[in-house]
Design a protein around this motif. Sequence first.
Motif, mmCIF file in Angstrom:
data_model
loop_
_atom_site.group_PDB
_atom_site.id
_atom_site.type_symbol
_atom_site.label_atom_id
_atom_site.label_comp_id
_atom_site.label_asym_id
_atom_site.label_seq_id
_atom_site.Cartn_x
_atom_site.Cartn_y
_atom_site.Cartn_z
ATOM 1 N N THR A 100 31.242 42.089 41.333
ATOM 2 C CA THR A 100 31.239 43.536 41.062
ATOM 3 C C THR A 100 32.646 44.018 40.705
ATOM 4 O O THR A 100 32.847 44.759 39.735
ATOM 5 C CB THR A 100 30.732 44.310 42.304
ATOM 6 O OG1 THR A 100 29.487 43.745 42.708
ATOM 7 C CG2 THR A 100 30.538 45.781 42.006
ATOM 8 N N THR A 104 33.563 45.355 36.787
ATOM 9 C CA THR A 104 34.014 46.733 36.571
ATOM 10 C C THR A 104 35.420 46.748 35.978
ATOM 11 O O THR A 104 35.690 47.458 34.995
ATOM 12 C CB THR A 104 34.001 47.509 37.906
ATOM 13 O OG1 THR A 104 32.770 47.259 38.565
ATOM 14 C CG2 THR A 104 34.164 48.994 37.683
ATOM 15 N N LYS B 137 25.555 47.103 49.563
ATOM 16 C CA LYS B 137 26.794 46.869 50.319
ATOM 17 C C LYS B 137 28.061 47.351 49.626
ATOM 18 O O LYS B 137 29.084 47.490 50.292
ATOM 19 C CB LYS B 137 26.941 45.381 50.685
ATOM 20 C CG LYS B 137 26.877 44.428 49.516
ATOM 21 C CD LYS B 137 28.201 44.018 48.998
ATOM 22 C CE LYS B 137 28.066 43.284 47.678
ATOM 23 N NZ LYS B 137 27.311 44.005 46.632
ATOM 24 N N SER B 138 28.024 47.594 48.297
ATOM 25 C CA SER B 138 29.241 48.075 47.637
ATOM 26 C C SER B 138 29.405 49.585 47.765
ATOM 27 O O SER B 138 30.435 50.120 47.391
ATOM 28 C CB SER B 138 29.237 47.706 46.151
ATOM 29 O OG SER B 138 29.210 46.314 45.997
ATOM 30 N N LEU B 161 28.072 45.411 56.501
ATOM 31 C CA LEU B 161 28.390 44.686 55.266
ATOM 32 C C LEU B 161 29.258 45.540 54.343
ATOM 33 O O LEU B 161 30.182 45.030 53.691
ATOM 34 C CB LEU B 161 27.105 44.275 54.541
ATOM 35 C CG LEU B 161 26.265 43.218 55.252
ATOM 36 C CD1 LEU B 161 24.937 43.001 54.523
ATOM 37 C CD2 LEU B 161 27.027 41.900 55.360
ATOM 38 N N ILE B 164 32.833 45.401 55.752
ATOM 39 C CA ILE B 164 33.496 44.112 55.526
ATOM 40 C C ILE B 164 33.734 43.894 54.024
ATOM 41 O O ILE B 164 34.783 43.395 53.623
ATOM 42 C CB ILE B 164 32.672 42.957 56.146
ATOM 43 C CG1 ILE B 164 32.517 43.194 57.661
ATOM 44 C CG2 ILE B 164 33.349 41.616 55.900
ATOM 45 C CD1 ILE B 164 31.619 42.205 58.358
ATOM 46 N N GLY B 165 32.767 44.327 53.182
ATOM 47 C CA GLY B 165 32.952 44.228 51.728
ATOM 48 C C GLY B 165 34.164 45.027 51.276
ATOM 49 O O GLY B 165 34.945 44.566 50.427
ATOM 50 N N LEU B 168 37.241 43.125 52.133
ATOM 51 C CA LEU B 168 37.405 42.015 51.180
ATOM 52 C C LEU B 168 38.092 42.492 49.908
ATOM 53 O O LEU B 168 39.007 41.825 49.394
ATOM 54 C CB LEU B 168 36.032 41.452 50.792
ATOM 55 C CG LEU B 168 35.425 40.393 51.685
ATOM 56 C CD1 LEU B 168 34.024 40.033 51.186
ATOM 57 C CD2 LEU B 168 36.319 39.161 51.675
ATOM 58 N N VAL B 169 37.646 43.650 49.387
ATOM 59 C CA VAL B 169 38.248 44.191 48.166
ATOM 60 C C VAL B 169 39.712 44.549 48.419
ATOM 61 O O VAL B 169 40.590 44.215 47.619
ATOM 62 C CB VAL B 169 37.462 45.415 47.654
ATOM 63 C CG1 VAL B 169 38.218 46.138 46.558
ATOM 64 C CG2 VAL B 169 36.086 44.988 47.149
ATOM 65 N N SER B 172 41.795 41.392 48.424
ATOM 66 C CA SER B 172 41.734 40.449 47.296
ATOM 67 C C SER B 172 42.044 41.079 45.947
ATOM 68 O O SER B 172 42.282 40.358 44.973
ATOM 69 C CB SER B 172 40.360 39.787 47.242
ATOM 70 O OG SER B 172 39.385 40.742 46.870
ATOM 71 N N ILE B 173 42.032 42.411 45.839
ATOM 72 C CA ILE B 173 42.134 43.016 44.503
ATOM 73 C C ILE B 173 43.461 42.683 43.811
ATOM 74 O O ILE B 173 43.462 42.352 42.615
ATOM 75 C CB ILE B 173 41.869 44.545 44.548
ATOM 76 C CG1 ILE B 173 41.831 45.115 43.132
ATOM 77 C CG2 ILE B 173 42.889 45.288 45.407
ATOM 78 C CD1 ILE B 173 41.222 46.484 43.025
ATOM 79 N N LEU B 176 43.494 38.864 42.658
ATOM 80 C CA LEU B 176 42.450 38.599 41.657
ATOM 81 C C LEU B 176 42.793 39.217 40.298
ATOM 82 O O LEU B 176 42.745 38.541 39.267
ATOM 83 C CB LEU B 176 41.110 39.170 42.123
ATOM 84 C CG LEU B 176 40.216 38.284 42.985
ATOM 85 C CD1 LEU B 176 38.941 39.045 43.350
ATOM 86 C CD2 LEU B 176 39.862 37.000 42.253
ATOM 87 N N LEU B 177 43.143 40.492 40.292
ATOM 88 C CA LEU B 177 43.390 41.177 39.022
ATOM 89 C C LEU B 177 44.733 40.751 38.420
ATOM 90 O O LEU B 177 44.902 40.760 37.202
ATOM 91 C CB LEU B 177 43.309 42.700 39.189
ATOM 92 C CG LEU B 177 41.916 43.220 39.568
ATOM 93 C CD1 LEU B 177 41.874 44.737 39.526
ATOM 94 C CD2 LEU B 177 40.826 42.643 38.666
ATOM 95 N N LEU B 190 39.065 52.053 39.305
ATOM 96 C CA LEU B 190 37.619 52.076 39.134
ATOM 97 C C LEU B 190 36.968 50.879 39.826
ATOM 98 O O LEU B 190 35.949 51.007 40.503
ATOM 99 C CB LEU B 190 37.276 52.079 37.639
ATOM 100 C CG LEU B 190 35.900 52.637 37.300
ATOM 101 C CD1 LEU B 190 35.873 54.141 37.528
ATOM 102 C CD2 LEU B 190 35.536 52.323 35.859
ATOM 103 N N ALA B 191 37.581 49.703 39.661
ATOM 104 C CA ALA B 191 37.027 48.486 40.263
ATOM 105 C C ALA B 191 37.099 48.553 41.790
ATOM 106 O O ALA B 191 36.143 48.194 42.480
ATOM 107 C CB ALA B 191 37.772 47.259 39.752
ATOM 108 N N THR B 194 34.397 51.015 42.979
ATOM 109 C CA THR B 194 33.030 50.561 42.728
ATOM 110 C C THR B 194 32.654 49.410 43.658
ATOM 111 O O THR B 194 31.570 49.392 44.231
ATOM 112 C CB THR B 194 32.855 50.121 41.264
ATOM 113 O OG1 THR B 194 33.264 51.192 40.425
ATOM 114 C CG2 THR B 194 31.415 49.758 40.947
ATOM 115 N N ALA B 195 33.555 48.427 43.812
ATOM 116 C CA ALA B 195 33.219 47.247 44.604
ATOM 117 C C ALA B 195 33.480 47.448 46.087
ATOM 118 O O ALA B 195 32.781 46.892 46.927
ATOM 119 C CB ALA B 195 34.011 46.032 44.103
#
Lengths: 122, 240
Positions: A100, A104, B137-138, B161, B164-165, B168-169, B172-173, B176-177, B190-191, B194-195
């Motif tokens: 997700t 996005t 969960k998002s 969830l 915890i989600g 995680l974001v 990790s953002i 990852l990005l 935005l990401a 949203t996540a």
Amino acid sequence: MTMLKPIFILLLFQLAGETLRAATHLKVPGPVLGMVLLAAWYILRRRDPEPELEHIADGLLGWLGLLFVPAGVGIIANLALLRTAWLPISVALLGSTFITLLTTAWIMHRFGHRASIRHEGL
Amino acid sequence: MNGSLLPLTISPGVVPLFALVLTLGAYLFGVEVQKRVRNPLANPVLIAIVIIGITLRLTHLSYQDYFTGAQFIHFMLGPATVALAIPMVRALEHMRRGFWPMMAALCAGSFVGLITGYGIVRLLGGSQTVALSMAPKSLTTPIAIAVSQSIGGIPSLSAVLAIIGGILVAVSIDPLLHRLKIREPAARGLAAGTAGSGIGASRVIPQHTISAAFAGVAIGANGIITALLAPILVPILKRW
């Protein structure tokens, strides 16, 4: 008195959302419809939310975490489920969250180059 | 654990008050811990849930008894969800261009989050109830709870969830990005929203005002889009 009116407005829009849901048989939760109605109310009238309402909203959202503790504690009734389904739960949570996030970000990165915001007032 | 070693009993008359005080106290303690540790893993809601769970065990109080008092706090979720409109309107006002790419990214994110959440659980042999609890969960936790309830998931599982989600974001953002060379504040905000909804957004909000605005819109919009999408997609997904 300054607190009473914004609380009334929030409850009124929640009630409107619940009523709309019942009338239309939509499966969308009432408070979410109430949120859409309240956002539309300000966007369509091109008005800023009243300062008292902003104040209460900020206060309520500042304590948002507390509000979902009672629902979250319900997890203790489902510990057995967590124990048996930990693998699908953890893989799906990790995998779906990353997918997700990347979907996005990538679409916005690829097509949203011109996205910008007005700087004044921020 | 042998419960009889600790014969703590709460007299029935004060159970609702006890539940309220316990909930507030456990959450305030969690906030203090978070201030000291400054780590996204030290989430006040998770800390409060663990403290309350253990306390209920020790005092032999059922969740139903606990909820007679805690429902007063739970009730405020409704108006708080409505109040999410305010930061969303505030952020939308500042957006000038890029509305359509934003809508495309939001819709894709909502769709993918719902489908992959449900799908991965089912692929790995999880039950339909678990899959339906994973699907929202998002979303921001109050909306995740409401959507979970309306599609037949377990609201408390969705709440945990979602938290915890979000964590995680938040952790990790950046790596990852960075790896994908996605640096625009709009895409990052935005990401994150949203996540990872509120907790995910809290990571990018201090980084840039543009990220903060886009994250704010994403939290509300993902809640709305998924709430609309779920009743349509869930009956199709359930056939699988």
